[in-house]
Design an enzyme around this catalytic site. Structure first.
Site, mmCIF file in Angstrom:
data_model
loop_
_atom_site.group_PDB
_atom_site.id
_atom_site.type_symbol
_atom_site.label_atom_id
_atom_site.label_comp_id
_atom_site.label_asym_id
_atom_site.label_seq_id
_atom_site.Cartn_x
_atom_site.Cartn_y
_atom_site.Cartn_z
ATOM 1 C CG ASN A 19 -1.835 1.142 1.333
ATOM 2 O OD1 ASN A 19 -1.421 2.273 1.121
ATOM 3 N ND2 ASN A 19 -3.084 0.896 1.670
ATOM 4 C CG HIS A 72 0.615 6.248 4.952
ATOM 5 N ND1 HIS A 72 -0.248 7.266 5.278
ATOM 6 C CD2 HIS A 72 -0.030 5.102 5.263
ATOM 7 C CE1 HIS A 72 -1.360 6.757 5.799
ATOM 8 N NE2 HIS A 72 -1.244 5.439 5.795
ATOM 9 C CG HIS A 93 -8.279 4.187 1.344
ATOM 10 N ND1 HIS A 93 -8.445 4.024 2.699
ATOM 11 C CD2 HIS A 93 -9.487 4.600 0.875
ATOM 12 C CE1 HIS A 93 -9.696 4.326 3.035
ATOM 13 N NE2 HIS A 93 -10.335 4.697 1.944
ATOM 14 N NE ARG A 153 -8.401 7.359 4.770
ATOM 15 C CZ ARG A 153 -9.285 7.106 5.737
ATOM 16 N NH1 ARG A 153 -10.324 7.895 5.927
ATOM 17 N NH2 ARG A 153 -9.126 6.082 6.530
ATOM 18 N NE ARG A 182 -7.476 11.198 5.869
ATOM 19 C CZ ARG A 182 -8.031 10.704 6.987
ATOM 20 N NH1 ARG A 182 -7.317 9.935 7.779
ATOM 21 N NH2 ARG A 182 -9.260 10.990 7.313
ATOM 22 C CD GLU A 194 -6.949 -0.297 1.114
ATOM 23 O OE1 GLU A 194 -6.191 -1.239 1.374
ATOM 24 O OE2 GLU A 194 -6.951 0.785 1.734
ATOM 25 C CB THR A 200 -9.572 1.726 7.493
ATOM 26 O OG1 THR A 200 -9.212 2.544 6.379
ATOM 27 C CG2 THR A 200 -10.933 1.109 7.244
ATOM 28 C CD GLU A 229 -7.240 -6.255 3.004
ATOM 29 O OE1 GLU A 229 -7.375 -6.129 1.764
ATOM 30 O OE2 GLU A 229 -6.469 -5.547 3.673
ATOM 31 C CG HIS A 270 -5.490 -1.609 9.447
ATOM 32 N ND1 HIS A 270 -5.048 -1.058 10.625
ATOM 33 C CD2 HIS A 270 -5.970 -0.579 8.711
ATOM 34 C CE1 HIS A 270 -5.260 0.237 10.609
ATOM 35 N NE2 HIS A 270 -5.812 0.568 9.459
HETATM 36 N N1 PXP Z 1 -6.030 -3.133 4.058
HETATM 37 C C1 PXP Z 1 -6.999 -2.194 4.105
HETATM 38 C C2 PXP Z 1 -8.359 -2.546 3.618
HETATM 39 C C3 PXP Z 1 -6.724 -0.888 4.571
HETATM 40 O O1 PXP Z 1 -7.705 0.025 4.612
HETATM 41 C C4 PXP Z 1 -5.408 -0.576 4.957
HETATM 42 C C5 PXP Z 1 -5.077 0.801 5.413
HETATM 43 O O2 PXP Z 1 -5.313 1.688 4.382
HETATM 44 C C6 PXP Z 1 -4.441 -1.574 4.865
HETATM 45 C C7 PXP Z 1 -4.783 -2.858 4.438
HETATM 46 C C8 PXP Z 1 -2.999 -1.321 5.189
HETATM 47 O O3 PXP Z 1 -2.838 -0.972 6.523
HETATM 48 P P1 PXP Z 1 -1.436 -0.423 7.008
HETATM 49 O O4 PXP Z 1 -1.178 0.843 6.259
HETATM 50 O O5 PXP Z 1 -1.639 -0.224 8.468
HETATM 51 O O6 PXP Z 1 -0.407 -1.479 6.695
#
Ligand code: PXP
Length: 250
Positions: A11, A14, A47, A49, A53, A74, A105, A155, A198
């Site tokens: 992901n 960030h 994601h 949003r 952000r 996402e 989330t 998921e 997550h």
């Molecule tokens: N899976 C989903 C559905 C999420 O919403 C997120 C956070 O955006 C993640 C995985 C990844 O989480 P993290 O950034 O904490 O690794």
């Protein structure tokens, strides 16, 4: 027969969070996605949003044009996001709950409580040929409703487990891991492909990756944070090797 090794979805949200702190183009999440592919990622997750952000739809369009890895978008169940998904046609969409004031989330989508809201999104995305996944808490009721909704993938939210690991609360970690294992088994028994994500870190990845029913992990914040210390490439390679070792029973 050994269970198939889990895929790693990286992901890149960030990377965009840091970019947006200054409003310019650097660091570019597309460059991060290309680096993730080189380091062994099996997919790229992002994601978009409501408040934009981190990544935006222009990032999604640039990714879709430039990378060959499957893209997992996402998104919340809104008409605005549905239009973005139908225009970009990613490989997969993961429907997530979204509240403006939350930092991340915070829980899974309550598909049991929001069945009627979620159902048309599953149908419209599936009709467009997009693989739909539902981000849910590891609970049997949510799995049963996901199946009733016709979602091919769920998921499982691993946040509670990862928080328990991070805070050293071993009994709670064991309980949360048990919930994830049971939900993964229930999902597969119902013919659903099971993913998880997550809050996963080097310290929490192994027990989750060892669950044979889990086919994919999505990991972001920790990898981007760890990039500061050991580099993005090295962080991805390390988490992937921990995943493969866990599945191999090492
Ligand atoms: N899976 C989903 C559905 C999420 O919403 C997120 C956070 O955006 C993640 C995985 C990844 O989480 P993290 O950034 O904490 O690794």
């Amino acid at each position: 027969m050994a269970a198939l090794a889990p895929r790693l979805g990286v992901n890149i949200d960030h990377v965009a969070t840091i970019r947006n702190a200054r409003g310019g183009p650097h660091p570019d999440p597309l460059r991060a996605a290309l680096m993730a592919a080189e380091a062994g990622a099996d997919g790229i997750t992002l994601h978009v949003r409501e408040d934009r952000r981190h990544v935006r739809e222009d990032d999604l369009a640039r990714l879709a044009a430039a990378i060959t890895l499957p893209i997992n978008l996402e998104m919340a169940c809104t008409e605005e996001m549905l239009a973005i998904a139908l225009a970009a046609k990613p490989h997969a969409v993961c429907l997530v709950p979204e509240r403006r004031e939350e930092r991340t989330t915070e829980g899974g989508l309550d598909v049991a409580g929001q069945h009627n809201t979620v159902a048309p999104f599953v149908t419209r995305l599936r009709d467009a040929g997009i693989r739909v996944s539902l981000f849910i808490d590891p609970h049997p009721v949510q799995i049963a409703v996901a199946q009733a909704l016709g979602a091919p993938v769920v998921e499982l939210h691993t946040g509670a487990y990862c928080e328990a690991v991070a805070s050293g609360d071993t009994p709670r970690a064991a309980h949360e891991l048990h919930m994830i294992e049971a939900a993964a088994r229930e999902g597969v028994a119902r013919g659903i492909e099971v993913h998880a994500g997550h809050g996963i870190t080097f310290d929490s990845v192994t027990p989750i990756a060892a669950i044979p029913e889990i086919r994919e992990l999505n990991i972001g914040h920790f990898l981007v944070g760890e990039a500061i210390f050991i580099g993005f490439d090295a962080a991805i390679r390390r988490i992937k090797s921990l995943m493969l070792a866990a599945r191999a029973g090492a």
